[in-house]
Design a protein around this motif. Structure first.
Motif, PDB file in Angstrom:
ATOM      1  N   GLU A 136       0.828  -1.200   0.000  1.00 22.42           N
ATOM      2  CA  GLU A 136       0.000   0.000   0.000  1.00 22.42           C
ATOM      3  C   GLU A 136       0.866   1.256   0.000  1.00 22.42           C
ATOM      4  O   GLU A 136       0.525   2.267  -0.608  1.00 22.42           O
ATOM      5  CB  GLU A 136      -0.936   0.006   1.218  1.00 22.42           C
ATOM      6  N   THR A 137       2.005   1.175   0.726  1.00 20.90           N
ATOM      7  CA  THR A 137       2.938   2.310   0.757  1.00 20.90           C
ATOM      8  C   THR A 137       3.436   2.627  -0.648  1.00 20.90           C
ATOM      9  O   THR A 137       3.497   3.798  -1.062  1.00 20.90           O
ATOM     10  CB  THR A 137       4.137   1.991   1.665  1.00 20.90           C
ATOM     11  N   GLN A 138       3.794   1.585  -1.397  1.00 23.09           N
ATOM     12  CA  GLN A 138       4.303   1.784  -2.754  1.00 23.09           C
ATOM     13  C   GLN A 138       3.226   2.374  -3.664  1.00 23.09           C
ATOM     14  O   GLN A 138       3.513   3.218  -4.528  1.00 23.09           O
ATOM     15  CB  GLN A 138       4.817   0.452  -3.306  1.00 23.09           C
ATOM     16  N   GLN A 139       1.960   1.957  -3.465  1.00 20.88           N
ATOM     17  CA  GLN A 139       0.855   2.500  -4.260  1.00 20.88           C
ATOM     18  C   GLN A 139       0.644   3.985  -3.954  1.00 20.88           C
ATOM     19  O   GLN A 139       0.439   4.807  -4.849  1.00 20.88           O
ATOM     20  CB  GLN A 139      -0.425   1.709  -3.987  1.00 20.88           C
ATOM     21  N   ILE A 140       0.722   4.313  -2.658  1.00 21.93           N
ATOM     22  CA  ILE A 140       0.553   5.714  -2.259  1.00 21.93           C
ATOM     23  C   ILE A 140       1.725   6.552  -2.764  1.00 21.93           C
ATOM     24  O   ILE A 140       1.551   7.716  -3.157  1.00 21.93           O
ATOM     25  CB  ILE A 140       0.403   5.819  -0.722  1.00 21.93           C
ATOM     26  N   HIS A 141       2.911   5.947  -2.780  1.00 19.27           N
ATOM     27  CA  HIS A 141       4.083   6.634  -3.328  1.00 19.27           C
ATOM     28  C   HIS A 141       3.812   7.034  -4.788  1.00 19.27           C
ATOM     29  O   HIS A 141       4.118   8.167  -5.207  1.00 19.27           O
ATOM     30  CB  HIS A 141       5.292   5.707  -3.243  1.00 19.27           C
ATOM     31  N   CYS A 142       3.218   6.129  -5.554  1.00 18.73           N
ATOM     32  CA  CYS A 142       2.873   6.432  -6.946  1.00 18.73           C
ATOM     33  C   CYS A 142       1.867   7.577  -7.024  1.00 18.73           C
ATOM     34  O   CYS A 142       1.983   8.469  -7.879  1.00 18.73           O
ATOM     35  CB  CYS A 142       2.289   5.193  -7.635  1.00 18.73           C
ATOM     36  N   GLN A 143       0.898   7.571  -6.106  1.00 21.30           N
ATOM     37  CA  GLN A 143      -0.106   8.640  -6.073  1.00 21.30           C
ATOM     38  C   GLN A 143       0.527   9.990  -5.744  1.00 21.30           C
ATOM     39  O   GLN A 143       0.144  11.023  -6.301  1.00 21.30           O
ATOM     40  CB  GLN A 143      -1.184   8.303  -5.032  1.00 21.30           C
ATOM     41  N   ILE A 144       1.505   9.967  -4.844  1.00 20.67           N
ATOM     42  CA  ILE A 144       2.193  11.211  -4.469  1.00 20.67           C
ATOM     43  C   ILE A 144       2.891  11.811  -5.692  1.00 20.67           C
ATOM     44  O   ILE A 144       2.799  13.018  -5.961  1.00 20.67           O
ATOM     45  CB  ILE A 144       3.216  10.939  -3.343  1.00 20.67           C
ATOM     46  N   ILE A 145       3.589  10.935  -6.432  1.00 19.07           N
ATOM     47  CA  ILE A 145       4.299  11.404  -7.641  1.00 19.07           C
ATOM     48  C   ILE A 145       3.293  11.864  -8.695  1.00 19.07           C
ATOM     49  O   ILE A 145       3.450  12.925  -9.321  1.00 19.07           O
ATOM     50  CB  ILE A 145       5.196  10.281  -8.193  1.00 19.07           C
ATOM     51  N   LYS A 146       2.226  11.080  -8.901  1.00 19.42           N
ATOM     52  CA  LYS A 146       1.208  11.388  -9.905  1.00 19.42           C
ATOM     53  C   LYS A 146       0.543  12.733  -9.650  1.00 19.42           C
ATOM     54  O   LYS A 146       0.243  13.483 -10.584  1.00 19.42           O
ATOM     55  CB  LYS A 146       0.160  10.268  -9.904  1.00 19.42           C
ATOM     56  N   LYS A 165      10.793   2.135   8.488  1.00 22.62           N
ATOM     57  CA  LYS A 165      10.113   1.300   9.488  1.00 22.62           C
ATOM     58  C   LYS A 165       9.793  -0.083   8.943  1.00 22.62           C
ATOM     59  O   LYS A 165       9.791  -1.066   9.684  1.00 22.62           O
ATOM     60  CB  LYS A 165       8.836   1.991   9.971  1.00 22.62           C
ATOM     61  N   SER A 166       9.554  -0.167   7.636  1.00 22.33           N
ATOM     62  CA  SER A 166       9.238  -1.460   7.011  1.00 22.33           C
ATOM     63  C   SER A 166      10.495  -2.273   6.729  1.00 22.33           C
ATOM     64  O   SER A 166      10.405  -3.412   6.286  1.00 22.33           O
ATOM     65  CB  SER A 166       8.469  -1.241   5.707  1.00 22.33           C
ATOM     66  N   GLY A 167      11.673  -1.666   6.959  1.00 25.12           N
ATOM     67  CA  GLY A 167      12.930  -2.380   6.724  1.00 25.12           C
ATOM     68  C   GLY A 167      13.391  -2.346   5.284  1.00 25.12           C
ATOM     69  O   GLY A 167      14.349  -3.040   4.927  1.00 25.12           O
ATOM     70  N   CYS A 168      12.722  -1.551   4.426  1.00 25.28           N
ATOM     71  CA  CYS A 168      13.122  -1.441   3.013  1.00 25.28           C
ATOM     72  C   CYS A 168      14.167  -0.332   2.894  1.00 25.28           C
ATOM     73  O   CYS A 168      13.881   0.771   2.399  1.00 25.28           O
ATOM     74  CB  CYS A 168      11.909  -1.133   2.145  1.00 25.28           C
ATOM     75  N   ILE A 169      15.363  -0.621   3.351  1.00 25.25           N
ATOM     76  CA  ILE A 169      16.408   0.398   3.421  1.00 25.25           C
ATOM     77  C   ILE A 169      16.850   0.837   2.031  1.00 25.25           C
ATOM     78  O   ILE A 169      17.146   2.020   1.813  1.00 25.25           O
ATOM     79  CB  ILE A 169      17.614  -0.128   4.226  1.00 25.25           C
ATOM     80  N   SER A 170      16.895  -0.088   1.074  1.00 27.72           N
ATOM     81  CA  SER A 170      17.328   0.281  -0.283  1.00 27.72           C
ATOM     82  C   SER A 170      16.338   1.271  -0.909  1.00 27.72           C
ATOM     83  O   SER A 170      16.745   2.254  -1.539  1.00 27.72           O
ATOM     84  CB  SER A 170      17.473  -0.961  -1.160  1.00 27.72           C
ATOM     85  N   SER A 171      15.023   1.017  -0.729  1.00 35.82           N
ATOM     86  CA  SER A 171      14.001   1.945  -1.249  1.00 35.82           C
ATOM     87  C   SER A 171      14.098   3.292  -0.545  1.00 35.82           C
ATOM     88  O   SER A 171      13.946   4.345  -1.178  1.00 35.82           O
ATOM     89  CB  SER A 171      12.601   1.352  -1.065  1.00 35.82           C
ATOM     90  N   ALA A 172      14.347   3.230   0.761  1.00 36.02           N
ATOM     91  CA  ALA A 172      14.479   4.471   1.526  1.00 36.02           C
ATOM     92  C   ALA A 172      15.651   5.294   1.013  1.00 36.02           C
ATOM     93  O   ALA A 172      15.547   6.514   0.844  1.00 36.02           O
ATOM     94  CB  ALA A 172      14.662   4.150   3.011  1.00 36.02           C
ATOM     95  N   ARG A 173      16.782   4.618   0.718  1.00 38.08           N
ATOM     96  CA  ARG A 173      17.967   5.347   0.258  1.00 38.08           C
ATOM     97  C   ARG A 173      17.739   5.951  -1.132  1.00 38.08           C
ATOM     98  O   ARG A 173      18.171   7.078  -1.411  1.00 38.08           O
ATOM     99  CB  ARG A 173      19.184   4.420   0.252  1.00 38.08           C
ATOM    100  N   GLN A 174      17.052   5.207  -2.000  1.00 44.63           N
ATOM    101  CA  GLN A 174      16.742   5.741  -3.328  1.00 44.63           C
ATOM    102  C   GLN A 174      15.908   7.015  -3.214  1.00 44.63           C
ATOM    103  O   GLN A 174      16.170   8.007  -3.905  1.00 44.63           O
ATOM    104  CB  GLN A 174      15.987   4.697  -4.161  1.00 44.63           C
ATOM    105  N   LEU A 175      14.908   6.977  -2.339  1.00 43.30           N
ATOM    106  CA  LEU A 175      14.066   8.150  -2.134  1.00 43.30           C
ATOM    107  C   LEU A 175      14.874   9.295  -1.531  1.00 43.30           C
ATOM    108  O   LEU A 175      14.769  10.448  -1.973  1.00 43.30           O
ATOM    109  CB  LEU A 175      12.895   7.787  -1.212  1.00 43.30           C
ATOM    110  N   PHE A 176      15.688   8.968  -0.529  1.00 44.04           N
ATOM    111  CA  PHE A 176      16.506   9.985   0.145  1.00 44.04           C
ATOM    112  C   PHE A 176      17.404  10.710  -0.861  1.00 44.04           C
ATOM    113  O   PHE A 176      17.525  11.947  -0.825  1.00 44.04           O
ATOM    114  CB  PHE A 176      17.356   9.312   1.234  1.00 44.04           C
ATOM    115  N   ASP A 177      18.021   9.942  -1.758  1.00 45.01           N
ATOM    116  CA  ASP A 177      18.928  10.535  -2.738  1.00 45.01           C
ATOM    117  C   ASP A 177      18.204  11.444  -3.730  1.00 45.01           C
ATOM    118  O   ASP A 177      18.828  12.326  -4.345  1.00 45.01           O
ATOM    119  CB  ASP A 177      19.676   9.438  -3.510  1.00 45.01           C
ATOM    120  N   ARG A 178      16.877  11.246  -3.894  1.00 41.47           N
ATOM    121  CA  ARG A 178      16.118  12.038  -4.867  1.00 41.47           C
ATOM    122  C   ARG A 178      15.449  13.271  -4.259  1.00 41.47           C
ATOM    123  O   ARG A 178      14.889  14.089  -4.993  1.00 41.47           O
ATOM    124  CB  ARG A 178      15.044  11.154  -5.517  1.00 41.47           C
TER     125      ARG A 178
END
Length: 622
Positions: A136-146, A165-178
């Protein structure tokens, strides 16, 4: 025509509306809100956006399930809720016990084509964090960008928090860098994510790159180091934090005190306690509990009890910390008395409390008392014994030589015995010379825990003690063939706020030459007093002379020699060891305390030993 004396209708309406808003502002509970709501229905203001929004906001702010349900009823009665109203309801559910409802409301919001704004998403993402709803987080992420909110730091930080919090550190870092304009919250979230995920190196790199650090940045690093077992690094960071002029919060203080407890860094723990008192920092239940735990684990059980007695509203955690402190110091009677006092005070013991008090009975040889407490768990405290409690009972019975009874208890356990339970029985077999049972239990342990080097060493020792040398050598060979290594002995000693670390046979310390020279002199004095090294069952492939050399270089002996070099006569020497003290080191340390007229406190893997006047507080019952 004569002018009307009455004010215009729109002015009356405005005054009435202002009066309604004023009544809402003065409401202090839901009963008064319901009265105002009834008046709003009567006057029609319930259909007005501003009073209706205020009504919803008050219900949400009350933060209980009844007021939230009432808010939902009001909301459902509004024909066309605006974005603020939708956000208010989503926020209410995101803070409730039913965060899933916030996501359902969001779906309804999209279905009704209600406009979204930057404040819609943080509350949604908070619900996702509480639900660990990654998809659901990933879906909302798409909505935020859209919807064009991807660059809004407020929404981006909320999204970053959920990924962390979900432990998806790689996704978090990608977002952080952007994120084009990161604020302190962005940096802290990413550092905290790395630290909690055990990636301290990455956390440290970001921490060093951070433009401006606040107390949360430092606390995240310190707490992360403690969680990863990097206690020395945590204390170094805490000191750097002081130098940087950042005042630690309670979380940083708790983490630093936890590091002191694990390292036995009593001087630093005392300094932090003095800092708390000097700066009049409020000691909350967690901080008071960790202070008790720190002093107890650093060997100063009297100071631990002094802190405990000053706690006004003692939590179950504080009682448990003190009971466990008495237990590990071999003061079983005092632990039992405190346990009884706790129950009289109306504090219900939890599972950890029972582990502490049963351990106290085990270490002090209080067999009957331990049995009574174990039997009373379900009857008086509505707590079914866990596997940890069965392990305590096996240890209690085994230490007392009741091996048959301990084995019967294992056989009748309602759950499958683990390695800790069998290990307790194996130690008892070795102590009391029941080698047949020991060999059988040892083989069970190796099958159950094949990667634990200590299991092989214990079984080999049992075979050796029984005179079965070939079998002992075979166990050692099996251990080697499987690539299993024994945890090296390590001892810590805290002197003048600096923690010094020693390993068995260690020669890495800057003062190695002086330490070994001092130990040789100590050894000479001990031999004059009749000391004979205990080398049986030790390193079977070595000659007797080599065995003596190896046993004399155990880590605690090097730490004690270092302590004698660097302290004044009569100073208490405190050593922390990661393994159980061996028989020879125990004998030698007793004699050192007599010959050098000093007190030596050694905390091994399970308990404390206070050596004084040639005796040990454990009464050789360890």
């Amino acid at each position: 025509m004569a002018a009307s004396l009455l004010p215009p209708a729109n002015q009356i309406l405005s005054q009435s509306k202002a009066h309604t808003l004023s009544l809402l502002e003065r409401c202090s509970d839901m009963e008064k809100v319901k009265q105002v709501h009834a008046q709003m229905i009567k006057t029609g203001f319930v259909r007005d956006i501003i009073p209706a929004s205020r009504l919803l906001s008050f219900c949400i702010a009350t933060s209980n399930s009844c007021s939230l349900a009432y808010a939902r009823m009001v909301f459902n009665g509004i024909c066309q809720p605006n974005t603020f109203m939708w956000n208010t309801m989503i926020r209410g559910y995101s803070n409730s016990k039913d965060p899933k409802e916030a996501l359902i409301l969001y779906c309804q919001m999209l279905h009704n084509s209600a406009p979204l704004n930057a404040y819609t998403f943080p509350f949604l993402l908070k619900s996702c964090a509480n639900l660990s709803a990654l998809e659901e987080t990933q879906q909302i992420h798409c909505q935020i960008i859209k919807n064009g909110f991807g660059l809004e730091v407020f929404a981006a930080n909320s999204l970053l928090h959920v990924y962390v919090k979900s432990g998806c550190i790689s996704s978090a870092r990608q977002l952080f860098d952007r994120i084009p304009h990161r604020d302190t919250v962005s940096w802290n979230s990413m550092i905290n994510g790395y630290a909690k995920n055990g990636e301290i190196k990455n956390a440290r790199e970001l921490f060093c790159q951070m433009p401006a650090r606040n107390v949360i940045s430092w606390t995240s690093m310190i707490a992360g180091c403690v969680e990863c077992g990097l206690f020395k690094e945590a204390l170094n960071l805490f000191q750097e934090m002081q130098v940087a002029g950042i005042e630690p919060d309670n979380i940083a203080l708790v983490s630093a005190l936890s590091a002191c407890a694990q390292l036995g860094a009593l001087d630093q723990g005392r300094w932090i306690h003095a800092y708390i008192d000097k700066n009049q920092i409020s000691i909350d239940p967690i901080l008071s509990c960790i202070l008790v735990d720190m002093y107890a684990k650093c060997g100063d059980v009297e100071e631990a009890f002094s802190v405990f007695t000053k706690i006004e509203d003692k939590s179950v955690a504080a009682w448990t910390a003190m009971i466990t402190g008495f237990a590990t110091h071999g003061r079983g009677r005092e632990a039992l008395e405190l346990f009884m006092e706790m129950k009289k005070a109306g504090i219900k013991p939890n599972e950890i409390t029972f582990t502490g008090v049963l351990t106290a009975c085990s270490y002090a040889g209080l067999v009957e008392e331990g049995k009574l407490i174990f039997k009373s768990m379900k009857r008086t405290c509505d707590a079914s014994p866990l596997i940890e409690h069965y392990g305590c009972m096996v240890d209690l019975l085994g230490r007392a030589g009741l091996l048959k009874e301990a084995e019967e208890l294992i056989e009748t356990m309602p759950m499958k015995p683990n390695a800790a339970v069998w290990g307790a029985l194996l130690r008892a077999c070795h102590i009391h010379g029941n080698y047949d049972l020991g060999m059988r239990v040892g083989n069970i342990l190796i099958k159950l825990d094949p990667g634990h080097g200590g299991r092989y060493v214990h079984l080999a020792s049992v075979f050796a003690a029984a005179g079965k040398w070939n079998e002992a050598v075979m166990v050692r060979k099996l251990m080697k063939d499987r690539g299993v290594s024994k945890l090296p002995g390590c001892s810590l000693i805290d002197l003048n706020g600096t923690v010094h670390e020693f390993f068995a046979g260690d020669q890495s310390h800057p003062n190695t030459e002086e330490i070994y020279y001092t130990w040789d002199r100590i050894l000479e004095r001990l031999r004059q007093e009749g000391y004979v090294p205990t080398t049986e069952n030790l390193l079977l492939d070595l000659e007797e002379e080599e065995k003596e050399a190896a046993i004399h270089h155990h880590s605690e002996k090097l730490a004690i020699a270092f302590g004698l070099i660097n302290t004044n006569p009569g100073t208490t020497i405190r050593v922390i060891k990661n393994l159980r003290v061996c028989k020879d080191c125990h004998t030698a340390t007793k004699l050192i305390s007599k010959v050098y007229a000093c007190e030596i406190v050694v905390r091994d893997r399970t308990r404390f030993h206070l050596f004084k006047d040639g005796n040990c507080s454990c009464r050789d019952y360890w």
